[in-house]
Design a protein around this motif. Sequence first.
Motif, PDB file in Angstrom:
ATOM      1  N   ILE A  37     -20.741   3.124  -5.975  1.00  0.00           N
ATOM      2  CA  ILE A  37     -19.844   3.741  -4.997  1.00  0.00           C
ATOM      3  C   ILE A  37     -18.599   4.281  -5.687  1.00  0.00           C
ATOM      4  CG2 ILE A  37     -20.654   2.169  -3.204  1.00  0.00           C
ATOM      5  CD1 ILE A  37     -17.853   0.813  -3.372  1.00  0.00           C
ATOM      6  N   SER A  38     -17.821   5.019  -4.944  1.00  0.00           N
ATOM      7  CA  SER A  38     -16.510   5.475  -5.397  1.00  0.00           C
ATOM      8  C   SER A  38     -15.455   4.475  -4.950  1.00  0.00           C
ATOM      9  CB  SER A  38     -16.181   6.845  -4.804  1.00  0.00           C
ATOM     10  OG  SER A  38     -17.162   7.786  -5.131  1.00  0.00           O
ATOM     11  N   ILE A  39     -14.427   4.330  -5.754  1.00  0.00           N
ATOM     12  CA  ILE A  39     -13.254   3.549  -5.357  1.00  0.00           C
ATOM     13  C   ILE A  39     -12.273   4.546  -4.767  1.00  0.00           C
ATOM     14  CG2 ILE A  39     -11.432   1.979  -6.104  1.00  0.00           C
ATOM     15  CD1 ILE A  39     -14.249   0.812  -6.307  1.00  0.00           C
ATOM     16  N   LEU A  40     -12.056   4.421  -3.458  1.00  0.00           N
ATOM     17  CA  LEU A  40     -11.370   5.451  -2.684  1.00  0.00           C
ATOM     18  C   LEU A  40     -10.128   4.906  -1.997  1.00  0.00           C
ATOM     19  CD1 LEU A  40     -14.491   7.020  -0.934  1.00  0.00           C
ATOM     20  CD2 LEU A  40     -13.270   7.941  -2.916  1.00  0.00           C
ATOM     21  N   GLY A  41      -9.409   5.829  -1.355  1.00  0.00           N
ATOM     22  CA  GLY A  41      -8.299   5.463  -0.493  1.00  0.00           C
ATOM     23  C   GLY A  41      -6.996   6.051  -0.979  1.00  0.00           C
ATOM     24  N   THR A  42      -6.477   7.023  -0.249  1.00  0.00           N
ATOM     25  CA  THR A  42      -5.186   7.608  -0.621  1.00  0.00           C
ATOM     26  C   THR A  42      -4.024   6.779  -0.088  1.00  0.00           C
ATOM     27  OG1 THR A  42      -5.302   9.030   1.333  1.00  0.00           O
ATOM     28  CG2 THR A  42      -6.081   9.954  -0.743  1.00  0.00           C
ATOM     29  N   SER A  43      -4.212   6.159   1.060  1.00  0.00           N
ATOM     30  CA  SER A  43      -3.118   5.389   1.675  1.00  0.00           C
ATOM     31  C   SER A  43      -3.222   3.904   1.399  1.00  0.00           C
ATOM     32  CB  SER A  43      -3.121   5.609   3.195  1.00  0.00           C
ATOM     33  OG  SER A  43      -4.272   5.008   3.775  1.00  0.00           O
ATOM     34  N   GLY A  44      -4.395   3.445   0.923  1.00  0.00           N
ATOM     35  CA  GLY A  44      -4.627   2.018   0.738  1.00  0.00           C
ATOM     36  C   GLY A  44      -5.037   1.302   2.006  1.00  0.00           C
ATOM     37  N   VAL A  45      -5.048   2.029   3.122  1.00  0.00           N
ATOM     38  CA  VAL A  45      -5.306   1.430   4.433  1.00  0.00           C
ATOM     39  C   VAL A  45      -6.508   2.117   5.074  1.00  0.00           C
ATOM     40  CG1 VAL A  45      -4.358   1.014   6.742  1.00  0.00           C
ATOM     41  CG2 VAL A  45      -2.863   0.870   4.731  1.00  0.00           C
ATOM     42  N   VAL A  46      -7.397   1.339   5.674  1.00  0.00           N
ATOM     43  CA  VAL A  46      -8.516   1.880   6.441  1.00  0.00           C
ATOM     44  C   VAL A  46      -8.058   2.052   7.888  1.00  0.00           C
ATOM     45  CG1 VAL A  46     -10.857   1.494   7.293  1.00  0.00           C
ATOM     46  CG2 VAL A  46     -10.254   0.814   4.965  1.00  0.00           C
ATOM     47  N   THR A  75       0.829  -1.207   0.000  1.00  0.00           N
ATOM     48  CA  THR A  75       0.000   0.000   0.000  1.00  0.00           C
ATOM     49  C   THR A  75       0.862   1.255   0.000  1.00  0.00           C
ATOM     50  OG1 THR A  75      -0.077   0.127   2.412  1.00  0.00           O
ATOM     51  CG2 THR A  75      -1.768  -1.230   1.323  1.00  0.00           C
ATOM     52  N   PRO A  76       0.302   2.386  -0.467  1.00  0.00           N
ATOM     53  CA  PRO A  76       1.036   3.656  -0.402  1.00  0.00           C
ATOM     54  C   PRO A  76       1.450   4.033   1.018  1.00  0.00           C
ATOM     55  CG  PRO A  76      -0.828   3.853  -1.882  1.00  0.00           C
ATOM     56  CD  PRO A  76      -0.964   2.518  -1.208  1.00  0.00           C
ATOM     57  N   ALA A  77       0.725   3.524   2.017  1.00  0.00           N
ATOM     58  CA  ALA A  77       1.061   3.831   3.408  1.00  0.00           C
ATOM     59  C   ALA A  77       2.284   3.072   3.894  1.00  0.00           C
ATOM     60  CB  ALA A  77      -0.119   3.512   4.312  1.00  0.00           C
ATOM     61  N   GLY A  78       2.770   2.121   3.073  1.00  0.00           N
ATOM     62  CA  GLY A  78       3.950   1.356   3.462  1.00  0.00           C
ATOM     63  C   GLY A  78       3.643   0.020   4.109  1.00  0.00           C
ATOM     64  N   LEU A  79       2.358  -0.267   4.351  1.00  0.00           N
ATOM     65  CA  LEU A  79       1.976  -1.557   4.910  1.00  0.00           C
ATOM     66  C   LEU A  79       1.692  -2.544   3.788  1.00  0.00           C
ATOM     67  CD1 LEU A  79      -0.509  -0.430   7.723  1.00  0.00           C
ATOM     68  CD2 LEU A  79       1.940  -0.892   7.923  1.00  0.00           C
ATOM     69  N   THR A  80       1.983  -3.809   4.040  1.00  0.00           N
ATOM     70  CA  THR A  80       1.704  -4.865   3.066  1.00  0.00           C
ATOM     71  C   THR A  80       0.665  -5.813   3.646  1.00  0.00           C
ATOM     72  OG1 THR A  80       3.915  -4.735   2.108  1.00  0.00           O
ATOM     73  CG2 THR A  80       2.688  -6.764   1.734  1.00  0.00           C
ATOM     74  N   PRO A  86      -7.808   9.256  -8.146  1.00  0.00           N
ATOM     75  CA  PRO A  86      -6.451   9.164  -8.693  1.00  0.00           C
ATOM     76  C   PRO A  86      -5.527   8.209  -7.937  1.00  0.00           C
ATOM     77  CG  PRO A  86      -7.188  11.432  -8.726  1.00  0.00           C
ATOM     78  CD  PRO A  86      -8.245  10.659  -7.995  1.00  0.00           C
ATOM     79  N   ALA A  87      -5.552   8.236  -6.605  1.00  0.00           N
ATOM     80  CA  ALA A  87      -4.647   7.350  -5.860  1.00  0.00           C
ATOM     81  C   ALA A  87      -4.971   5.875  -6.096  1.00  0.00           C
ATOM     82  CB  ALA A  87      -4.676   7.688  -4.369  1.00  0.00           C
ATOM     83  N   PRO A  88      -6.254   5.446  -6.026  1.00  0.00           N
ATOM     84  CA  PRO A  88      -6.554   4.056  -6.374  1.00  0.00           C
ATOM     85  C   PRO A  88      -6.225   3.714  -7.829  1.00  0.00           C
ATOM     86  CG  PRO A  88      -8.339   4.984  -5.094  1.00  0.00           C
ATOM     87  CD  PRO A  88      -7.415   6.110  -5.429  1.00  0.00           C
ATOM     88  N   ARG A  89      -6.415   4.655  -8.737  1.00  0.00           N
ATOM     89  CA  ARG A  89      -6.042   4.404 -10.133  1.00  0.00           C
ATOM     90  C   ARG A  89      -4.552   4.094 -10.237  1.00  0.00           C
ATOM     91  NH1 ARG A  89      -9.489   5.728 -14.430  1.00  0.00           N
ATOM     92  NH2 ARG A  89     -11.462   6.650 -13.740  1.00  0.00           N
ATOM     93  N   ALA A  90      -3.757   4.905  -9.565  1.00  0.00           N
ATOM     94  CA  ALA A  90      -2.311   4.672  -9.582  1.00  0.00           C
ATOM     95  C   ALA A  90      -1.966   3.334  -8.934  1.00  0.00           C
ATOM     96  CB  ALA A  90      -1.596   5.820  -8.868  1.00  0.00           C
ATOM     97  N   GLN A  91      -2.689   2.997  -7.863  1.00  0.00           N
ATOM     98  CA  GLN A  91      -2.463   1.731  -7.171  1.00  0.00           C
ATOM     99  C   GLN A  91      -2.810   0.545  -8.080  1.00  0.00           C
ATOM    100  OE1 GLN A  91      -4.617   1.676  -3.472  1.00  0.00           O
ATOM    101  NE2 GLN A  91      -3.442  -0.018  -2.614  1.00  0.00           N
ATOM    102  N   ILE A  92      -3.932   0.649  -8.785  1.00  0.00           N
ATOM    103  CA  ILE A  92      -4.350  -0.410  -9.714  1.00  0.00           C
ATOM    104  C   ILE A  92      -3.324  -0.547 -10.838  1.00  0.00           C
ATOM    105  CG2 ILE A  92      -6.100  -1.095 -11.404  1.00  0.00           C
ATOM    106  CD1 ILE A  92      -8.137   0.461  -9.564  1.00  0.00           C
ATOM    107  N   ARG A  93      -2.922   0.580 -11.393  1.00  0.00           N
ATOM    108  CA  ARG A  93      -1.964   0.547 -12.501  1.00  0.00           C
ATOM    109  C   ARG A  93      -0.643  -0.086 -12.062  1.00  0.00           C
ATOM    110  NH1 ARG A  93      -2.896   5.008 -14.197  1.00  0.00           N
ATOM    111  NH2 ARG A  93      -3.947   4.480 -16.148  1.00  0.00           N
TER     112      ARG A  93
END
Length: 378
Positions: A176-185, A48-53, A126-133
């Motif tokens: 719904i929206s696909i959200l999450g800037t950090s990838g972590v809830v 994840t962008p937050a650094g957690l796996t 944008p952040a989830p798009r980048a994560q998916i890509r």
Amino acid sequence: MSNEHYIYQGGQKLRRGWTTGSCAAAAAQAAALLLLTGVAPATIALHTPAGLTFQLPVEQPQCTEGAASCTVRKDAGDDPDATDGVRITATVRRAASGVQIEGGAGVGRVTRPGLAVPVGEAAINPAPRAQIRAAVERAMRESGYTGGLTVVIEVEDGAALAEQTYNAHLGIVGGISILGTSGVVEPMSEKALVDTIRLELDSLYAAGQRIAFLCPGNYGADFARDTLGLDLAHAVKCSNYIGDTLDHAVYRGFREILLVGHAGKLVKLAAGVMNTHSSVADGRQEIITAHAALCGAGRDTLAALMDAVSVDACIDHLEMAGLREAVMARIGQAIAQRLARRLRGRAHAEFVMFTARYGILAQSPGAPALCARAKEET
């Protein structure tokens, strides 16, 4: 590798989860591997962008002619998230070049400007798009594939889930929206709510609204609609985060702010409390008692105010002492001063404070005129 990532909040150990964006990325990576290698992984190690796996389990791998799909289930950890447990599916097909990402069933479409995604596109931020890509490109490298891929994200029951969110108010329809800037809830995340409030302000400003119309909660919204005749389609529910909302309204460019709220929330502003959640600060009785003392209330009245169980009960005591108007006027002046101090001349705020029993208890001098202009603006 464990999925058990925790934070400590309010003396509790709370488990982190993963966002819809993380689910979509993991599902897309798994589907790409299935398409390109013929083998579906049992889990995806999602960075994840937050650094957690997280090790995300892959469900329902399917291959059809020219396409592969995999599903990953949302796990919100200990956060009370409406999308917890929902299944997010990615379907991947070969393309000439690049990675194209689109939304399918259950993913909303953006219909109003001012959001992070342009009008007409799928509500995949944008952040989830980048994560998916990044996840799909990882699968392509692992497989030695040099062509392109198209990815379609779907959300199980997404249209029904959207009814439990702010999406319709933001102009996101159909899912719904696909959200999450950090990838972590983050459990019990205040940030998520404040981010949503900011998005609403951004959207309204982009649509041409220039008066930021704020209500802390449903009581304020109902009063604004039923008594003041204001259109709630142009309101932002700021919950307890009045200070954060004021700050973002100024940042976004609003120069006039109308705040309509129940006295249970707004009276705290008289003491400079800008996060009105009771776990942060209460003091309603103390504030009313202090202003009553300055208006000449007797000791018995002051003691009764301190022992009152609600703002309405306080108002009852002030009414019996003949001090309601004087005390509310004084508290109103204090609220106006605190709002002005927060805004520091960058914007001008008017307010209306009420209770259901007594109606309007205090309002700033310019509030009626700003209410009238807010109606015209809509």
